[in-house]
Design a protein around this motif. Structure first.
Motif, short mmCIF file in Angstrom:
data_model
loop_
_atom_site.label_atom_id
_atom_site.label_comp_id
_atom_site.label_asym_id
_atom_site.label_seq_id
_atom_site.Cartn_x
_atom_site.Cartn_y
_atom_site.Cartn_z
N GLN A 1 28.13 86.01 70.98
CA GLN A 1 27.93 86.71 71.92
C GLN A 1 26.77 86.04 73.14
O GLN A 1 25.98 84.54 73.03
N PRO A 2 26.84 86.30 74.32
CA PRO A 2 25.78 85.84 75.59
C PRO A 2 25.08 85.71 75.07
O PRO A 2 23.40 86.45 74.46
N GLY A 3 23.88 84.58 75.80
CA GLY A 3 22.69 83.83 74.92
C GLY A 3 22.67 82.85 73.90
O GLY A 3 21.80 82.29 73.18
N GLU A 4 24.14 83.32 72.96
CA GLU A 4 24.20 82.39 71.32
C GLU A 4 24.60 81.03 71.60
O GLU A 4 25.66 80.92 72.41
N ALA A 5 23.89 79.89 70.91
CA ALA A 5 25.26 79.06 71.03
C ALA A 5 25.48 79.01 70.08
O ALA A 5 26.29 79.24 69.42
N ILE A 6 26.63 77.85 70.29
CA ILE A 6 28.14 77.48 70.25
C ILE A 6 28.14 76.67 69.18
O ILE A 6 27.09 75.93 69.20
N PRO A 7 28.97 76.36 68.22
CA PRO A 7 28.87 75.01 67.68
C PRO A 7 28.68 73.93 68.52
O PRO A 7 28.83 74.03 69.39
N SER A 8 28.12 72.72 67.95
CA SER A 8 28.74 71.99 68.40
C SER A 8 29.48 71.01 68.56
O SER A 8 30.45 71.48 68.10
N GLU A 9 29.87 70.30 69.40
CA GLU A 9 30.81 69.07 69.66
C GLU A 9 31.23 68.96 68.56
O GLU A 9 32.29 68.82 67.95
N MET A 10 30.44 67.93 68.09
CA MET A 10 30.88 67.15 66.81
C MET A 10 31.91 68.52 65.92
O MET A 10 33.06 68.46 65.23
N GLU A 11 30.83 69.65 65.08
CA GLU A 11 31.22 70.62 64.03
C GLU A 11 33.03 70.56 64.52
O GLU A 11 34.11 71.50 64.06
N LEU A 12 33.05 71.57 66.84
CA LEU A 12 33.89 71.81 66.77
C LEU A 12 35.01 70.91 66.65
O LEU A 12 36.57 71.40 66.77
N ALA A 13 34.64 69.57 67.18
CA ALA A 13 36.05 68.52 66.89
C ALA A 13 36.30 68.29 65.68
O ALA A 13 38.31 68.28 65.71
N GLN A 14 35.73 68.91 64.65
CA GLN A 14 36.17 68.50 63.10
C GLN A 14 36.77 70.04 62.98
O GLN A 14 37.39 69.54 62.16
N GLN A 15 36.59 70.83 63.41
CA GLN A 15 37.48 72.23 63.05
C GLN A 15 38.62 72.42 63.44
O GLN A 15 40.38 72.72 63.14
N LEU A 16 38.93 71.71 65.08
CA LEU A 16 39.84 71.70 65.54
C LEU A 16 40.86 70.39 65.66
O LEU A 16 41.98 70.63 66.08
N ARG A 17 40.40 69.66 64.88
CA ARG A 17 41.04 67.90 64.57
C ARG A 17 41.22 67.50 65.66
O ARG A 17 42.81 67.08 65.60
#
Length: 265
Positions: free
Chosen positions: A48-64
């Motif tokens: 949602q607007p104003g909400e933090a997204i996962p960190s770059e490291m977390e996203l990299a792990q999730q997205l491989r």
């Protein structure tokens, strides 16, 4: 931080060649594919607007994928004002309530001083009513002729002087219940109201500018200028995700004390 299963599943589907939709072609660079997946999550309201997204490291792990690939995708989304990096805090979904983007689409600047000295514009709603879209407006808002639209007419005053007269059209189905009182009472930019109360985030706009003479006495009276005073005509179409038009705005601006400012990179 909670995982983003929708994102990780989509990247798996993309790599396997299945039919999960991507916002960009499969042959595009990997970071562009990641950007498309992040855009899908923004559009779906997963973040949602104003909400933090996962960190770059977390996203990299999730997205491989590599962290650098994720960073490049986020960099583009930040440059497009869809995400905001905050030093030491992380990356957040951009919102029109943020001070530095509150008046991102209003390019009128005072000739003397800056926006901070001038303060926010004062809104005066002349009317807010439901109408049937004519063929031209229906086309601009991707509606059918005769569909309901909300028409708002208002003035914006700078330090007590009427400076902008605007007509705004919104698709009625997306803004049910919006009223003149609600717009007047909201303490903040109108785009923030539309985002907060109706879940519609405006992410980009196209504008056409033209110099005109004040054509009628009614306009001159509302802006407190003489008939025939040169004005700046600004027509804007504003879009949400997937290039869906959500607003048509036609305004005339006084330029005796203000100018239109655009920064070109």
């Amino acid at each position: 931080m909670a995982e983003a299963p929708g994102i990780s599943k989509s990247i798996e589907d993309a790599s396997n060649g299945t039919s999960a939709p991507l916002a960009v072609p499969a042959f595009s660079p990997l970071y562009r594919q990641i950007k498309g997946l992040l855009l899908q999550s923004l559009q779906s309201g997963q973040w949602q607007p104003g909400e933090a997204i996962p960190s770059e490291m977390e996203l990299a792990q999730q997205l491989r994928v590599s962290q650098g690939t994720v960073r490049k995708a986020i960099d583009e989304l930040a440059a497009e004002h869809l995400l905001v990096r905050k030093q030491g805090k992380g990356t957040f979904v951009a919102t029109h309530t943020e001070r530095h983007v509150q008046y991102r689409f209003l390019r009128l600047r005072p000739d003397a001083g800056g926006l901070d000295e001038e303060g926010p514009a004062q809104r005066h709603i002349l009317h807010c009513r439901r109408l049937r879209a004519n063929a031209e407006m229906a086309q601009q808002l991707a509606l059918r002729s005769g569909d309901a639209v909300i028409h708002i007419r208002r003035t914006l005053s700078m330090q007590g002087t009427p400076t902008v007269l605007e007509d705004i059209w919104l698709p009625a189905h997306a803004f049910k219940g919006i009223s003149a009182a609600q717009i007047t009472d909201y303490q903040g930019p109108t785009y923030a109201l539309l985002e907060k109360e109706y879940g519609v985030r405006m992410i980009r706009a196209n504008e056409k500018l033209k110099a005109i003479a004040c054509a009628d006495e009614a306009t001159a009276a509302l802006l407190q200028v003489a008939v025939g005073t040169p004005l700046l005509s600004v027509e804007r179409t504003t879009y949400t995700y997937n290039d869906v038009p959500m607003e048509v705005r036609r305004g005339v601006y006084r330029t005796d004390t203000h100018h239109y400012h655009n920064e070109i990179n």
